[in-house]
Design an enzyme around this catalytic site. Structure first.
Site, PDB file in Angstrom:
ATOM      1  N   LEU A   1      10.027 -19.445   9.290  1.00 27.13           N
ATOM      2  CA  LEU A   1      10.184 -18.425  10.334  1.00 27.13           C
ATOM      3  C   LEU A   1      10.987 -18.917  11.535  1.00 27.13           C
ATOM      4  O   LEU A   1      11.487 -18.107  12.316  1.00 27.13           O
ATOM      5  CB  LEU A   1       8.796 -17.951  10.794  1.00 27.13           C
ATOM      6  CG  LEU A   1       7.920 -17.378   9.678  1.00 27.13           C
ATOM      7  CD1 LEU A   1       6.572 -16.923  10.230  1.00 27.13           C
ATOM      8  CD2 LEU A   1       8.621 -16.223   8.951  1.00 27.13           C
TER       9      LEU A   1
ATOM     10  N   GLU B   1       1.124 -29.408   7.688  1.00 23.67           N
ATOM     11  CA  GLU B   1       0.494 -30.544   7.039  1.00 23.67           C
ATOM     12  C   GLU B   1       1.239 -31.096   5.838  1.00 23.67           C
ATOM     13  O   GLU B   1       1.140 -32.283   5.527  1.00 23.67           O
ATOM     14  CB  GLU B   1      -0.949 -30.175   6.657  1.00 23.67           C
ATOM     15  CG  GLU B   1      -1.824 -30.303   7.885  1.00 23.67           C
ATOM     16  CD  GLU B   1      -3.030 -29.396   7.895  1.00 23.67           C
ATOM     17  OE1 GLU B   1      -4.121 -29.910   7.751  1.00 23.67           O
ATOM     18  OE2 GLU B   1      -2.875 -28.172   8.058  1.00 23.67           O
TER      19      GLU B   1
ATOM     20  N   LYS C   1       4.187 -19.544   4.276  1.00 17.52           N
ATOM     21  CA  LYS C   1       3.096 -20.472   3.987  1.00 17.52           C
ATOM     22  C   LYS C   1       3.033 -21.448   5.161  1.00 17.52           C
ATOM     23  O   LYS C   1       3.951 -21.532   5.952  1.00 17.52           O
ATOM     24  CB  LYS C   1       3.370 -21.228   2.690  1.00 17.52           C
ATOM     25  CG  LYS C   1       3.430 -20.330   1.440  1.00 17.52           C
ATOM     26  CD  LYS C   1       3.803 -21.137   0.200  1.00 17.52           C
ATOM     27  CE  LYS C   1       3.853 -20.242  -1.051  1.00 17.52           C
ATOM     28  NZ  LYS C   1       4.337 -20.983  -2.246  1.00 17.52           N
TER      29      LYS C   1
END
Ligand code: FES
Ligand code: FES
Lengths: 190, 695
Positions: free
Chosen positions: B584, B659, B655
């Site tokens: 994004l 991490e 998504k």
């Protein structure tokens, strides 16, 4: 025990001078600041707690992270390792003093442009450290990776990425912004 | 507005960037309310026992000290929602470093001197702080962290391993790891008219608000927690930490605002950490590399006060096809600090073991490690049988191998030498689940044509504030500069924790729905009344369980040079390719991937924490002894991604990305070290002393 009048946030919170306090003047970001401080007060805590200059950060308070880096008489220093009382009369430049009026310092612009930070907590220290480092290189200070003949030449040390990485390794960034930090500094390196 | 609308994905600069580079962004103890006091914790110096006396007279005599809180005079708490918050409530010492007193003083100097003057007496019992594979206290928990079942089995692993023509049986040992965000945990607390306000360094101030309301027996409307700027967290600020409770207690007792910032060296005991793990991985394969059996058994530790089980065997349920599988977790409660989330709990240590074992298998078979992984791509999620919403692992492996020029490699170990340096390359896969937590948001249109979105998101350095503005702007069809974003305050619509790589999906979905509803209302016409128009929404739909297995994937490639004289490992280059839905914000996403990979470099080569069995303490508790990577350690580090078009995620198609960068990195580096030297170390970090005996 609650004898101190707390009228507002910073300067008024000075305890009266007595045996373990001294009055001193710091030239901070171009203005003279007269302070009466506990002898145990570090330069970092003087800035953050007594002058309201919280741009310098406390990451470790032990000289291990560089978040508190400021310039003292033009050279970078970990302000958590300096006792304020020993800095009487010195010129201190913090992140708040780098901009030229409303115009940020080119290093600040470069950090913005390169996204050379995430959480921003190490960032004031990185930028002050970078500024100090540019001065050191200009003055011919060698680093661990400087070729011996370069250092002997007595002129400015040219800064490539390897030199920058080495010289910036006292400033930790847990967010891992290092590649962008190096690029940002390269952008303003002569 | 002169600005153009920008599609999602544009490299928009951080909204708070200027404040951060000019030093005006304020963190939790940088608010200076009049009359503030400073608190300093006195940590326990025994690992197990009971406080028999806290002698405070000397501390109270220190000029500037106001009071000393102990279990005798501290405000009584209701049972907190997290046992680590039950501080100064009784005499029990569950681990070394546990707070046994709090000194409150006018100045930092007086607080420190006061804390040094507190005399604590203990009745100590023998402590047990050492994790072993067969510790008699080991048990199988119901669940591991994240709510995963502790044990999953398919088929007959033992029989399949016994029958497999090629097997690997390797045990990997990891010590504790510490999050060490650059901003130590800190809180400023004050009470006014029965209302508690805390500026807290947290990853989710709705969570902290709820914890404090519970602990102090207050309605949630009587607590406000603000986390406007947060100096990193990496999981350690994802739950409420004791300094928030202690600051609130001290502020109540003194009637003054109280600051507490944890000293760096207190953090390993008080803010959670990655628990040590011992992991046995057994793989059985055919000669062509197709897996028949995968067994991943994890032994780990927790504290005496709370069960936390690092879910390191969970990624083996996702990664590779095999008809027979067993993944298990066992845990033992020791007299140690309570472990918790550290960036990619489960996946980071688990994928180190699994992906090292895959490399061992590739070596045993003489098959290229990329090819071996491609041969074991599953059609559905192996453990659950659910279809993947999208699975980009193969794409990442192909693209990474191409960009890295992987296939130039001679698979022979210890074959490339440059002077005193041995060179090698390694690869490993990465995975991280798609998580979404409940959040709500509002979107407001003002008569002047500007918009405001409100959601209690937290920007811990991820760029949350910026991406929320982009999501709202896209839904409203307006330039992002035309949208104000309010986050970081528990009085806003409730937001979930910035953790589990779930923030953008969770807050963003609520923001998208609120902004879309607002756009619809505005499209009905009638203009904007003077008070504006507001729409609210939540993310119930996205937070619901999905029929799909939803995971991000990635592939790491690394080249190392190993000094044959000193055993030092230098990373020459690292390259990661990630498939994490739609990216994004290209600018902040790259920074997150690279940040995760850098932390993985630390896990592989520099970060090590040793439990001292005599004192029952992590020995490396400051930044001079616990070595996080420095600038000179990070040379050529690249992050790339493959855009995925996955319609089973959320309206943005994203998504999580916070991490996955750390997952697999340590395995790729360890595999590269093995390729360079022929030496397989099965523990981390790979420091010179661990390699030198073999060189
Ligand atoms: S705060 Fe001074 S070096 Fe870390
Ligand atoms: S930007 Fe977060 S520590 Fe450097």
């Amino acid at each position: 025990m609650d004898t101190i009048a707390w009228t507002d946030d910073t300067d008024a919170a000075q305890p009266p001078p007595f045996g373990d306090h001294s009055t001193l003047t710091l030239h901070v970001n171009g203005s003279d600041r007269k302070l009466t401080l506990d002898h145990r007060t570090t330069l970092l805590d003087a800035l953050r707690e007594h002058l309201g200059l919280t741009g310098a950060k406390k990451g470790c308070d032990h000289g291990q992270c560089g978040a508190c880096t400021v310039l003292v008489d033009g050279r970078r220093a970990n302000s958590c390792l300096l006792l304020a009382v020993a800095q009487d009369g010195r010129r201190v430049t913090t992140i708040e003093g780098l901009a030229d009026g409303d115009r940020p310092h080119p290093l600040q612009e470069a950090f913005l442009e390169r996204d050379a930070f995430q959480c921003g907590y190490c960032t004031p220290g990185q930028i002050c450290s970078a500024l100090g480092m540019l001065g050191e290189a200009e003055d011919g200070f060698p680093s661990y990776v400087t070729a011996p003949d370069t250092a002997a030449a007595d002129g400015p040390v040219p800064l490539d990425a390897e030199e920058i990485r080495e010289r910036m390794s006292g400033n930790l960034c847990r967010c891992g912004a290092y590649p962008r930090i190096v690029e940002a500094i390269e952008d303003v390196t002569p | 507005m002169s600005h153009a609308t920008q599609p999602l994905g544009a490299p928009v600069a951080r909204r708070e960037g200027r404040e951060k580079v000019t030093g005006t962004a304020r963190y939790a103890v940088e608010y200076h309310p009049a009359g503030r006091l400073h608190g300093r914790i006195v940590p326990a110096t025994v690992a197990r026992g009971r406080v028999t006396a806290v002698r405070t007279a000397d501390a109270l005599a220190v000029p500037g000290v106001h009071t000393v809180l102990t279990h005798e005079n501290a405000p009584r708490l209701r049972e907190p929602d997290d046992p680590v918050l039950a501080v100064l409530q009784n005499t029990r010492v569950p681990h070394r470093g546990w707070p046994v007193a709090l000194v409150v003083a006018d100045s930092l100097e007086a607080a420190r001197a006061g804390a040094a003057a507190v005399r604590v007496e203990y009745e100590s019992a023998g402590h047990d702080t050492v994790l072993t594979w067969d510790h008699p206290g080991m048990y199988t928990p119901e669940q591991a962290n994240g709510g995963y079942p502790a044990v999953r089995e398919r088929g007959d692993v033992e029989a399949a391993l016994a029958a497999a023509p090629v097997t690997v049986d390797a045990t990997y040992t990891l010590g504790g790891l510490h999050n060490h965000p650059m901003e130590p945990h800190a809180s400023t607390a004050r009470w006014a008219d029965g209302h508690l306000t805390v500026h807290d360094s947290s990853q989710g101030s709705t969570t902290v608000r709820d914890s404090l309301a519970q602990a102090f027996g207050l309605g949630r409307d009587r607590v406000t927690v603000v986390s406007e700027h947060v100096g990193g967290g990496f999981g350690s600020k994802g739950t409420t930490r004791p300094q928030a409770v202690l600051a609130a207690m001290a502020a109540r007792l003194t009637g003054r605002p109280v600051h507490i910032a944890l000293p760096r060296r207190y953090m390993p005991a008080l803010v959670g950490h990655r628990a040590p793990t011992i992991q046995r991985v057994r793989l059985g394969a055919d000669r062509d590399g197709v897996l028949r059996a995968v067994s991943h058994e994890v032994a780990t530790q927790t504290s005496r006060i709370k069960e936390f089980v690092e879910q390191a065997a969970v990624p083996a349920r996702v990664m590779y096809a095999s008809p027979h599988s067993r993944t298990t977790h066992r845990v033992v409660a020791l007299d140690v600090p309570t472990p918790s989330w550290m960036r990619a709990p489960g996946e980071a240590p688990g994928m180190y073991a699994l992906e090292s074992a895959m490399d061992e298998l590739a070596c045993a078979l003489g098959i290229d490690p990329v090819e071996l992984r491609l041969r074991n791509e599953p059609a559905v999620e192996p453990d659950s049988g659910r279809p993947f919403s999208s699975r980009g692992l193969a794409g990442c492996l192909h693209e990474g191998a191409r960009l890295f020029r992987w296939y130039d490699r001679d698979p022979q170990p210890a074959a490339r030498q440059e002077g005193r340096w041995l060179l090698g390359t390694g690869t490993a896969s990465a995975t991280y689940p798609v998580l979404v937590s409940p959040s709500a948001a509002s979107a407001h249109a003002a008569p002047d044509g500007s918009y405001t979105v409100r959601v209690n998101a937290t920007d811990i350095g991820t760029g949350a504030r910026t991406v929320i503005g982009q999501i709202a702007a896209a839904a409203l069809g307006t330039p992002q500069e035309n949208v104000r974003v309010e986050i970081g305050d528990s009085d806003l619509p409730p937001g979930s924790v910035a953790g589990g790589s779930s923030g953008t999906a969770s807050w963003g979905s609520a923001v998208h729905h609120a902004a879309t509803a607002l756009a619809r209302r505005l499209a009905e016409g009638g203009g904007v009344p003077p008070e504006g128009v507001t729409a609210t929404a939540d993310n119930e739909k996205e937070a619901a369980a999905s029929p799909f297995a939803r995971h991000a994937f990635g592939a790491h490639f690394a080249e190392v040079a190993v000094d044959t004289l000193t055993g030092e490992v230098r990373v020459r280059r690292m390259l990661g390719v990630f498939a994490a839905g739609r990216i994004l914000n290209a600018r902040t996403a790259r920074s997150q991937f690279i940040g995760g990979m850098t932390m993985g470099l630390g896990m592989a080569l520099t970060e090590g924490s040793t439990m001292d069995p005599l004192f029952g303490d992590y020995a490396e508790h400051d930044l001079a002894s616990y070595h996080i990577p420095v600038c000179a350690d990070v040379t050529d580090l690249q992050a790339h991604w493959i855009d995925e078009d996955d319609h089973h995620l959320n309206p943005m198609g994203s998504k999580g990305i916070g991490e996955i960068g750390i997952v697999g990195t340590a395995a790729a580096l360890g595999n590269a070290v093995r390729h360079a030297t022929g030496v397989r170390t099965r523990s981390l970090p790979i420091t010179p002393d661990t390699l030198l005996p073999y060189l």
